[in-house]
Scaffold this active site. Structure first.
Site, mmCIF file in Angstrom:
data_model
loop_
_atom_site.group_PDB
_atom_site.id
_atom_site.type_symbol
_atom_site.label_atom_id
_atom_site.label_comp_id
_atom_site.label_asym_id
_atom_site.label_seq_id
_atom_site.Cartn_x
_atom_site.Cartn_y
_atom_site.Cartn_z
ATOM 1 N N GLU A 195 -1.440 -10.158 -6.036
ATOM 2 C CA GLU A 195 -1.393 -10.984 -7.250
ATOM 3 C C GLU A 195 -0.433 -10.395 -8.277
ATOM 4 O O GLU A 195 0.342 -11.102 -8.915
ATOM 5 C CB GLU A 195 -2.794 -11.086 -7.878
ATOM 6 N N GLU A 214 0.827 -1.210 0.000
ATOM 7 C CA GLU A 214 0.000 0.000 0.000
ATOM 8 C C GLU A 214 0.864 1.264 0.000
ATOM 9 O O GLU A 214 2.055 1.232 0.330
ATOM 10 C CB GLU A 214 -0.944 -0.015 1.200
ATOM 11 N N CYS A 247 -6.484 -7.466 -11.543
ATOM 12 C CA CYS A 247 -5.568 -8.610 -11.434
ATOM 13 C C CYS A 247 -6.003 -9.769 -12.320
ATOM 14 O O CYS A 247 -5.165 -10.503 -12.839
ATOM 15 C CB CYS A 247 -5.442 -9.049 -9.982
ATOM 16 N N CYS A 275 -9.172 -9.074 -7.671
ATOM 17 C CA CYS A 275 -9.902 -7.940 -8.254
ATOM 18 C C CYS A 275 -9.879 -8.049 -9.776
ATOM 19 O O CYS A 275 -9.111 -8.813 -10.365
ATOM 20 C CB CYS A 275 -9.304 -6.619 -7.783
HETATM 21 N N1 THU Z 1 -5.920 -6.376 -2.576
HETATM 22 C C1 THU Z 1 -5.100 -7.335 -3.108
HETATM 23 O O1 THU Z 1 -3.931 -7.447 -2.728
HETATM 24 N N2 THU Z 1 -5.618 -8.158 -4.071
HETATM 25 C C2 THU Z 1 -6.877 -8.075 -4.575
HETATM 26 O O2 THU Z 1 -7.227 -8.816 -5.482
HETATM 27 C C3 THU Z 1 -7.807 -7.080 -4.035
HETATM 28 C C4 THU Z 1 -7.287 -6.191 -2.972
HETATM 29 C C5 THU Z 1 -5.384 -5.493 -1.522
HETATM 30 C C6 THU Z 1 -5.188 -4.075 -1.939
HETATM 31 C C7 THU Z 1 -5.274 -3.340 -0.623
HETATM 32 O O3 THU Z 1 -3.991 -3.281 -0.035
HETATM 33 C C8 THU Z 1 -6.161 -4.223 0.263
HETATM 34 O O4 THU Z 1 -6.275 -5.456 -0.424
HETATM 35 C C9 THU Z 1 -7.541 -3.656 0.515
HETATM 36 O O5 THU Z 1 -8.162 -3.302 -0.664
#
Ligand code: THU
Length: 128
Positions: A56, A45, A90, A87
């Site tokens: 991913e 983040e 990804c 998501c």
């Molecule tokens: N996040 C992922 O790492 N992968 C996903 O497919 C969806 C969301 C993370 C991004 C962020 O740091 C946290 O989950 C909350 O959205």
């Protein structure tokens, strides 16, 4: 799916590499290549929130820049008590490399679901 036992437990371990001070939501990924190598990923983040990179894609770029572009499976663990699906961004990103790969959603070593990426993400965007 005994073959995925290790991948599943490695994805749970990969959560510890997450940098998620803002959401406090950790995602850990273990990506298996067709050559049998495992790459790890976790979400990273940023204080400018939208710059955050999902676990991913972190794992995918590590593999790709190590010249491993064919993926067999990806195991995804998170801090959610439900199965966390990758998501949309990804899904597109992974399908660029292997749209017939297995996507394993992990809640624990014994609680997981397996999907084909193609079923989670039909009709990907293509140039041409
Ligand atoms: N996040 C992922 O790492 N992968 C996903 O497919 C969806 C969301 C993370 C991004 C962020 O740091 C946290 O989950 C909350 O959205």
């Amino acid at each position: 799916y005994l073959m995925y036992e290790k991948l599943i437990s490695e994805s749970l371990k990969a959560k510890r590499f997450s940098h998620s001070p803002y959401s406090k939501f950790r995602v850990g990924v273990a990506l298996l290549t067709n050559k049998g190598k495992i790459y790890y990923g976790a979400n990273v983040e940023c204080s400018s929130y939208s710059l955050t990179i999902c676990a991913e894609r972190v794992a995918a770029v590590k593999a790709i820049t190590d010249r491993q572009k064919k993926f067999k499976a990806v195991a995804i663990s998170s801090d959610s008590s439900e199965f966390a699906f990758p998501c949309g961004a990804c899904r597109q990103f992974l399908s660029e490399f292997s749209d017939n790969m297995d996507v394993i959603l992990v809640r624990s070593k014994t609680k997981y679901q397996i999907y084909k990426l193609q079923n989670l993400f039909p009709h990907k965007f293509k140039l041409k």
